[in-house]
Write a protein that holds these residues in place. Structure first.
Motif, PDB file in Angstrom:
ATOM      1  N   ALA A   1     125.517 137.179 -33.196  1.00 13.50           N
ATOM      2  CA  ALA A   1     124.459 137.143 -31.593  1.00 13.50           C
ATOM      3  C   ALA A   1     122.917 137.431 -32.902  1.00 13.50           C
ATOM      4  CB  ALA A   1     124.688 139.287 -32.322  1.00 13.50           C
ATOM      5  N   LEU A   2     122.022 136.359 -32.087  1.00 12.20           N
ATOM      6  CA  LEU A   2     121.076 136.230 -32.469  1.00 12.20           C
ATOM      7  C   LEU A   2     119.503 136.577 -31.822  1.00 12.20           C
ATOM      8  CD1 LEU A   2     121.520 132.600 -34.235  1.00 12.20           C
ATOM      9  CD2 LEU A   2     121.686 134.335 -34.971  1.00 12.20           C
ATOM     10  N   ALA A   3     118.605 137.337 -31.866  1.00 14.23           N
ATOM     11  CA  ALA A   3     117.589 137.370 -31.130  1.00 14.23           C
ATOM     12  C   ALA A   3     116.601 137.334 -31.937  1.00 14.23           C
ATOM     13  CB  ALA A   3     117.058 139.091 -31.205  1.00 14.23           C
ATOM     14  N   TRP A   4     115.006 136.883 -30.714  1.00 10.61           N
ATOM     15  CA  TRP A   4     114.023 136.245 -31.219  1.00 10.61           C
ATOM     16  C   TRP A   4     112.808 137.309 -30.668  1.00 10.61           C
ATOM     17  CZ3 TRP A   4     118.268 133.085 -30.801  1.00 10.61           C
ATOM     18  CH2 TRP A   4     118.080 132.077 -31.587  1.00 10.61           C
ATOM     19  N   THR A   5     111.617 137.360 -30.883  1.00  8.00           N
ATOM     20  CA  THR A   5     110.744 137.776 -30.086  1.00  8.00           C
ATOM     21  C   THR A   5     110.228 137.049 -29.224  1.00  8.00           C
ATOM     22  OG1 THR A   5     109.005 137.521 -31.790  1.00  8.00           O
ATOM     23  CG2 THR A   5     110.218 138.830 -32.887  1.00  8.00           C
ATOM     24  N   ALA A   6     109.189 137.751 -28.596  1.00  5.13           N
ATOM     25  CA  ALA A   6     108.911 137.061 -27.600  1.00  5.13           C
ATOM     26  C   ALA A   6     107.627 135.822 -27.773  1.00  5.13           C
ATOM     27  CB  ALA A   6     107.937 137.540 -26.075  1.00  5.13           C
ATOM     28  N   ALA A   7     106.958 136.466 -29.004  1.00  4.65           N
ATOM     29  CA  ALA A   7     106.090 135.340 -29.767  1.00  4.65           C
ATOM     30  C   ALA A   7     107.340 133.916 -30.924  1.00  4.65           C
ATOM     31  CB  ALA A   7     104.924 136.073 -30.662  1.00  4.65           C
ATOM     32  N   GLN A   8     108.140 134.606 -30.888  1.00  4.21           N
ATOM     33  CA  GLN A   8     108.479 133.435 -31.978  1.00  4.21           C
ATOM     34  C   GLN A   8     109.606 131.663 -30.457  1.00  4.21           C
ATOM     35  OE1 GLN A   8     111.796 135.589 -33.530  1.00  4.21           O
ATOM     36  NE2 GLN A   8     110.292 135.107 -35.378  1.00  4.21           N
ATOM     37  N   VAL A   9     109.781 132.951 -29.999  1.00  5.48           N
ATOM     38  CA  VAL A   9     110.574 131.750 -28.374  1.00  5.48           C
ATOM     39  C   VAL A   9     108.829 130.661 -27.603  1.00  5.48           C
ATOM     40  CG1 VAL A   9     111.097 131.976 -25.580  1.00  5.48           C
ATOM     41  CG2 VAL A   9     111.905 133.152 -28.219  1.00  5.48           C
ATOM     42  N   ALA A  10     107.811 131.874 -28.075  1.00  2.00           N
ATOM     43  CA  ALA A  10     106.446 131.142 -27.298  1.00  2.00           C
ATOM     44  C   ALA A  10     106.079 129.652 -28.283  1.00  2.00           C
ATOM     45  CB  ALA A  10     105.301 131.716 -26.556  1.00  2.00           C
ATOM     46  N   ALA A  11     106.437 129.600 -29.060  1.00  2.00           N
ATOM     47  CA  ALA A  11     106.054 128.982 -30.547  1.00  2.00           C
ATOM     48  C   ALA A  11     107.059 128.232 -30.627  1.00  2.00           C
ATOM     49  CB  ALA A  11     105.941 130.024 -31.914  1.00  2.00           C
ATOM     50  N   ALA A  12     107.605 128.230 -30.274  1.00  5.10           N
ATOM     51  CA  ALA A  12     109.137 127.047 -30.384  1.00  5.10           C
ATOM     52  C   ALA A  12     108.700 126.031 -29.580  1.00  5.10           C
ATOM     53  CB  ALA A  12     110.720 127.797 -29.966  1.00  5.10           C
ATOM     54  N   PRO A  13     109.098 124.727 -30.137  1.00  7.32           N
ATOM     55  CA  PRO A  13     109.109 123.353 -29.190  1.00  7.32           C
ATOM     56  C   PRO A  13     110.048 123.431 -28.277  1.00  7.32           C
ATOM     57  CG  PRO A  13     110.518 123.513 -31.265  1.00  7.32           C
ATOM     58  CD  PRO A  13     109.509 124.699 -30.985  1.00  7.32           C
ATOM     59  N   GLY A  14     109.081 123.136 -27.001  1.00  9.79           N
ATOM     60  CA  GLY A  14     109.849 123.009 -25.844  1.00  9.79           C
ATOM     61  C   GLY A  14     111.105 121.445 -25.821  1.00  9.79           C
ATOM     62  N   VAL A  15     111.886 121.683 -25.049  1.00  4.88           N
ATOM     63  CA  VAL A  15     112.869 120.681 -24.885  1.00  4.88           C
ATOM     64  C   VAL A  15     113.027 120.462 -23.140  1.00  4.88           C
ATOM     65  CG1 VAL A  15     114.882 119.903 -25.483  1.00  4.88           C
ATOM     66  CG2 VAL A  15     114.192 121.370 -26.730  1.00  4.88           C
ATOM     67  N   PRO A  16     113.253 118.959 -22.636  1.00 10.26           N
ATOM     68  CA  PRO A  16     113.147 118.901 -21.335  1.00 10.26           C
ATOM     69  C   PRO A  16     114.492 118.902 -20.326  1.00 10.26           C
ATOM     70  CG  PRO A  16     111.924 116.748 -22.807  1.00 10.26           C
ATOM     71  CD  PRO A  16     112.272 117.701 -24.028  1.00 10.26           C
ATOM     72  N   VAL A  17     114.559 119.476 -19.355  1.00 13.18           N
ATOM     73  CA  VAL A  17     115.593 120.070 -18.470  1.00 13.18           C
ATOM     74  C   VAL A  17     116.725 118.951 -19.027  1.00 13.18           C
ATOM     75  CG1 VAL A  17     117.151 120.903 -17.086  1.00 13.18           C
ATOM     76  CG2 VAL A  17     114.512 121.730 -16.995  1.00 13.18           C
ATOM     77  N   ASP A  18     116.290 117.142 -18.822  1.00 10.91           N
ATOM     78  CA  ASP A  18     117.670 116.207 -18.959  1.00 10.91           C
ATOM     79  C   ASP A  18     117.917 116.098 -20.347  1.00 10.91           C
ATOM     80  OD1 ASP A  18     116.876 115.576 -16.123  1.00 10.91           O
ATOM     81  OD2 ASP A  18     114.845 114.300 -16.403  1.00 10.91           O
ATOM     82  N   ALA A  19     117.232 116.531 -21.111  1.00  9.15           N
ATOM     83  CA  ALA A  19     117.574 116.378 -22.749  1.00  9.15           C
ATOM     84  C   ALA A  19     118.054 117.923 -22.703  1.00  9.15           C
ATOM     85  CB  ALA A  19     115.931 116.384 -23.942  1.00  9.15           C
ATOM     86  N   ALA A  20     117.812 118.795 -22.283  1.00  8.79           N
ATOM     87  CA  ALA A  20     119.273 119.604 -22.513  1.00  8.79           C
ATOM     88  C   ALA A  20     120.733 119.562 -22.262  1.00  8.79           C
ATOM     89  CB  ALA A  20     118.805 121.036 -21.609  1.00  8.79           C
ATOM     90  N   GLN A  21     120.850 118.803 -20.635  1.00  8.59           N
ATOM     91  CA  GLN A  21     121.978 118.384 -20.333  1.00  8.59           C
ATOM     92  C   GLN A  21     122.587 118.170 -20.888  1.00  8.59           C
ATOM     93  OE1 GLN A  21     120.497 117.811 -16.012  1.00  8.59           O
ATOM     94  NE2 GLN A  21     120.846 119.951 -15.452  1.00  8.59           N
ATOM     95  N   ASP A  22     121.644 116.621 -21.536  1.00  9.37           N
ATOM     96  CA  ASP A  22     122.578 115.725 -22.582  1.00  9.37           C
ATOM     97  C   ASP A  22     123.083 116.360 -23.840  1.00  9.37           C
ATOM     98  OD1 ASP A  22     121.900 113.672 -20.789  1.00  9.37           O
ATOM     99  OD2 ASP A  22     119.836 113.296 -20.687  1.00  9.37           O
ATOM    100  N   ALA A  23     122.581 116.903 -24.572  1.00 10.63           N
ATOM    101  CA  ALA A  23     122.477 118.063 -25.482  1.00 10.63           C
ATOM    102  C   ALA A  23     123.846 119.088 -25.063  1.00 10.63           C
ATOM    103  CB  ALA A  23     121.842 119.151 -25.997  1.00 10.63           C
ATOM    104  N   ARG A  24     124.591 118.959 -24.512  1.00  9.66           N
ATOM    105  CA  ARG A  24     125.152 119.451 -23.717  1.00  9.66           C
ATOM    106  C   ARG A  24     126.586 118.781 -23.290  1.00  9.66           C
ATOM    107  NH1 ARG A  24     125.852 124.765 -19.713  1.00  9.66           N
ATOM    108  NH2 ARG A  24     125.202 125.969 -21.013  1.00  9.66           N
ATOM    109  N   THR A  25     125.864 118.059 -22.939  1.00  7.79           N
ATOM    110  CA  THR A  25     127.140 116.817 -22.614  1.00  7.79           C
ATOM    111  C   THR A  25     128.418 116.267 -24.117  1.00  7.79           C
ATOM    112  OG1 THR A  25     125.936 116.449 -20.584  1.00  7.79           O
ATOM    113  CG2 THR A  25     127.372 114.634 -21.236  1.00  7.79           C
ATOM    114  N   LEU A  26     126.752 115.460 -24.990  1.00 14.51           N
ATOM    115  CA  LEU A  26     127.337 115.490 -26.173  1.00 14.51           C
ATOM    116  C   LEU A  26     128.445 115.851 -27.377  1.00 14.51           C
ATOM    117  CD1 LEU A  26     123.942 113.692 -27.316  1.00 14.51           C
ATOM    118  CD2 LEU A  26     126.004 112.390 -26.814  1.00 14.51           C
ATOM    119  N   GLN A  27     127.743 117.800 -26.857  1.00 19.34           N
ATOM    120  CA  GLN A  27     128.270 118.878 -27.299  1.00 19.34           C
ATOM    121  C   GLN A  27     129.637 118.995 -26.742  1.00 19.34           C
ATOM    122  OE1 GLN A  27     127.310 123.170 -26.857  1.00 19.34           O
ATOM    123  NE2 GLN A  27     128.444 123.379 -28.745  1.00 19.34           N
ATOM    124  N   ALA A  28     129.815 119.081 -25.163  1.00 19.25           N
ATOM    125  CA  ALA A  28     131.121 119.052 -24.796  1.00 19.25           C
ATOM    126  C   ALA A  28     132.491 117.898 -25.664  1.00 19.25           C
ATOM    127  CB  ALA A  28     131.261 119.411 -23.141  1.00 19.25           C
TER     128      ALA A  28
END
Length: 225
Positions: A44-71
């Motif tokens: 179980a993992l938890a991040w602060t709001a500041a950590q989330v805001a500082a993390a690099p964003g990923v386009p939605v299409d790329a996220a969907q592709d990542a899920r497809t590759l994982q599946a």
């Protein structure tokens, strides 16, 4: 902040792709507050709001592709584990003696083994189809078919395997539980059968031609083998 109650492989992963609201972020596990889960590699993992805001964003299409590759990767893993569970169960049924003969000679056990084999080989074929695509990336609709079918099979095969083995199948000293526990975990990894049924359903509703034409495209064995 963001808290993920169950991250498969979270103990050994370097980064986790997390959806926060409508955005996706690539978060480092080293920055997270971690807590153990039932399986050794999960967390179980938890991040602060500041950590989330500082993390690099990923386009939605790329996220969907990542899920497809994982599946696409998890489905063949599940098919292999399903086959091993079936072989172990078949061997146990032929060796375990009850009332003077192997329990595999009883009709009720034979019926359970027959249903297990149907799920196992259907999942194997679906996983083969899911690994097929015109280019480097697999076809998303084929992956949806593969992951949904393998996840469905995981529940039935694990249930029958433990029913035939009885109490010994749950013991730490017996390897069956190593496979069935992982099958239950992989069933939800990259989306359960319900998620991929939704993907297939949307594609079917968007398809303008005959439903059979879409089914043929997804399950074309000559292209997939």
């Amino acid at each position: 902040g963001v808290r993920c109650a169950l991250v498969r492989g979270g103990q050994v992963a370097d980064h986790v792709l997390v959806q926060a609201g409508s955005a996706w972020h690539l978060l480092a596990t080293a920055d997270a507050q971690a807590a153990p889960q039932a399986l050794a590699l999960d967390a179980a993992l938890a991040w602060t709001a500041a950590q989330v805001a500082a993390a690099p964003g990923v386009p939605v299409d790329a996220a969907q592709d990542a899920r497809t590759l994982q599946a696409a990767v998890v489905a063949p893993q599940m098919a292999g584990a399903l086959g091993d569970v079936f072989r172990r169960t078949l061997q146990y049924a032929n060796e375990r003696q009850q009332f003077g003969r192997p329990i595999g000679k009883f009709q009720a056990i034979q019926h359970q083994l027959a249903v297990m084999s149907e799920h196992v080989f259907a999942a194997r074929m679906a996983a083969q189809l899911g690994c097929n695509g015109a280019g480097v990336l697999p076809d998303r609709l084929r992956v949806a078919t593969a992951k949904a079918r393998c996840s469905e099979a995981a529940l039935a095969v694990a249930e029958f395997a433990h029913a035939i083995h009885g109490a010994i199948g749950f013991t730490a000293e017996y390897d069956l539980q190593l496979f069935t526990r992982r099958l239950h975990a992989w069933r939800q990894t990259a989306g359960s059968e319900s998620y991929w049924h939704g993907v297939a359903g949307k594609a079917l509703l968007a398809h303008g031609g005959l439903t059979l034409d879409l089914v043929r495209r997804i399950t074309d064995v000559e292209m997939a083998l």
